[in-house]
Design an enzyme around this catalytic site. Structure first.
Site, mmCIF file in Angstrom:
data_model
loop_
_atom_site.group_PDB
_atom_site.id
_atom_site.type_symbol
_atom_site.label_atom_id
_atom_site.label_comp_id
_atom_site.label_asym_id
_atom_site.label_seq_id
_atom_site.Cartn_x
_atom_site.Cartn_y
_atom_site.Cartn_z
ATOM 1 C CG ASN A 1 25.180 81.383 25.145
ATOM 2 O OD1 ASN A 1 23.982 81.094 25.142
ATOM 3 N ND2 ASN A 1 25.683 82.384 24.423
ATOM 4 C CE LYS B 1 26.792 80.995 20.810
ATOM 5 N NZ LYS B 1 27.546 81.910 19.983
ATOM 6 C CG HIS C 1 25.980 86.764 23.678
ATOM 7 N ND1 HIS C 1 26.127 86.756 22.311
ATOM 8 C CD2 HIS C 1 26.744 85.744 24.149
ATOM 9 C CE1 HIS C 1 26.942 85.769 21.975
ATOM 10 N NE2 HIS C 1 27.335 85.137 23.064
ATOM 11 C CD GLU D 1 25.551 84.884 19.223
ATOM 12 O OE1 GLU D 1 24.666 84.328 19.881
ATOM 13 O OE2 GLU D 1 26.640 84.326 18.948
ATOM 14 C CD GLU E 1 31.126 85.736 25.182
ATOM 15 O OE1 GLU E 1 31.341 84.534 25.322
ATOM 16 O OE2 GLU E 1 30.093 86.187 24.665
ATOM 17 N N GLY F 1 32.187 81.807 17.963
ATOM 18 C CA GLY F 1 31.647 80.896 16.963
ATOM 19 C C GLY F 1 32.491 80.797 15.696
ATOM 20 C CB SER G 1 36.574 79.809 19.493
ATOM 21 O OG SER G 1 35.685 80.269 18.486
HETATM 22 C C1 PEP Z 1 29.271 82.538 23.195
HETATM 23 O O1 PEP Z 1 28.235 82.291 22.613
HETATM 24 O O2 PEP Z 1 29.258 83.281 24.178
HETATM 25 C C2 PEP Z 1 30.504 81.922 22.714
HETATM 26 C C3 PEP Z 1 31.637 82.217 23.288
HETATM 27 O O3 PEP Z 1 30.392 81.046 21.650
HETATM 28 P P1 PEP Z 1 31.536 80.048 21.102
HETATM 29 O O4 PEP Z 1 32.138 79.377 22.298
HETATM 30 O O5 PEP Z 1 30.804 79.111 20.222
HETATM 31 O O6 PEP Z 1 32.547 80.890 20.397
#
Ligand code: PEP
Length: 250
Positions: free
Chosen positions: A10, A12, A96, A98, A167, A173, A212
């Protein structure tokens, strides 16, 4: 049952024409042309055409980070599933955290977006996950079950076609990864919920972990029995890291 793993990047809201070309070319050069897992790049919408051309005839699939719940019409700024399909999009992230946080997406919106994707033959990657406050309050199970239930309610008839991504919001992040045990515990309860929706299809539905995940922790997470892949943000922008995660998914 062991599912073929899915590694989804992803990006983003990151990238540029120049940077995308460097990244995708490095991924194409660095990866086995027939990796042991499926790989998808979920890129910002303006770059779908560019990345479609870069990944043509390769093992890399193209994904979107969102999709409209509507089919067409007066929805300024939205992109429909059929438009995404025109660019060869095979997967779309929906719900997601976000999008839930900054764009007010509700469980019902997420379910409708999953339905729109499925209607166009795009696999929705349905994200669920609790915030830190919800985890601390002991609400993890209730929250993820409620989020997934909304999607099952609308899409139960084609549940075998979805991918789920657990998630935990506190891990996205932040560099704080759920421990393999913490992640597996939630994946197991999501699997049970899918089993109630369809005992026939639940074992084959891929449940990804996201939050992460990186080159150092991927192998241990991916070794858990109910973790069928990863949704990777930050580490998907660094070719060597993403390649290591792909190599760990077998
Ligand atoms: C994500 O954006 O779905 C995500 C898991 O980000 P990160 O790996 O940076 O934590």
């Amino acid at each position: 049952m062991t599912n073929r793993k899915l590694i989804a990047g992803n990006w983003k809201m990151n990238g540029s024409l120049a940077a995308n070309e460097v990244l995708v070319k490095a991924l194409l050069q660095g990866a086995d042309s027939a990796p042991a897992c499926d790989v998808v790049l979920c890129v910002p919408a303006p770059y779908l055409g560019q990345v479609q051309a870069l990944v043509a005839d390769s093992h890399l699939a193209l994904g979107s980070q969102d999709v409209s719940a509507q089919t067409h019409g007066a929805y300024t700024g939205e992109k429909s599933a059929t438009m995404l399909k025109d660019f060869g999009v095979r997967y779309a992230i929906v719900g997601h955290s976000e999008r839930r946080q900054y764009h007010g997406e509700t469980d019902e919106t997420v379910a409708a977006k999953a339905a729109a994707a499925l209607g166009a033959g795009i696999t929705p990657i349905v994200c669920v996950g609790e915030t830190l406050a919800e985890r601390d309050a002991g609400q993890t199970e209730e929250v993820v079950k409620r989020q997934l239930a909304a999607v099952i309610h609308v899409n139960g008839h084609c549940i075998s076609e979805i991918v789920v991504a657990y998630e935990p919001v506190w891990a996205i992040g932040t560099g704080k990864t759920a421990s393999p045990g913490q992640a597996q515990a939630v994946h197991a309860l999501l699997r049970t919920q899918l089993h109630h929706a369809s005992s026939e299809h639940a074992p084959g539905i891929r449940i990804l972990y996201g939050g992460s995940m990186n080159a150092a922790n991927a192998a241990e997470l991916l070794a858990q029995p109910d973790i069928d892949g990863g949704l990777i943000g930050g580490a998907s922008l660094k070719a060597p890291d993403f390649l290591q995660i792909i190599a760990a998914a077998r």
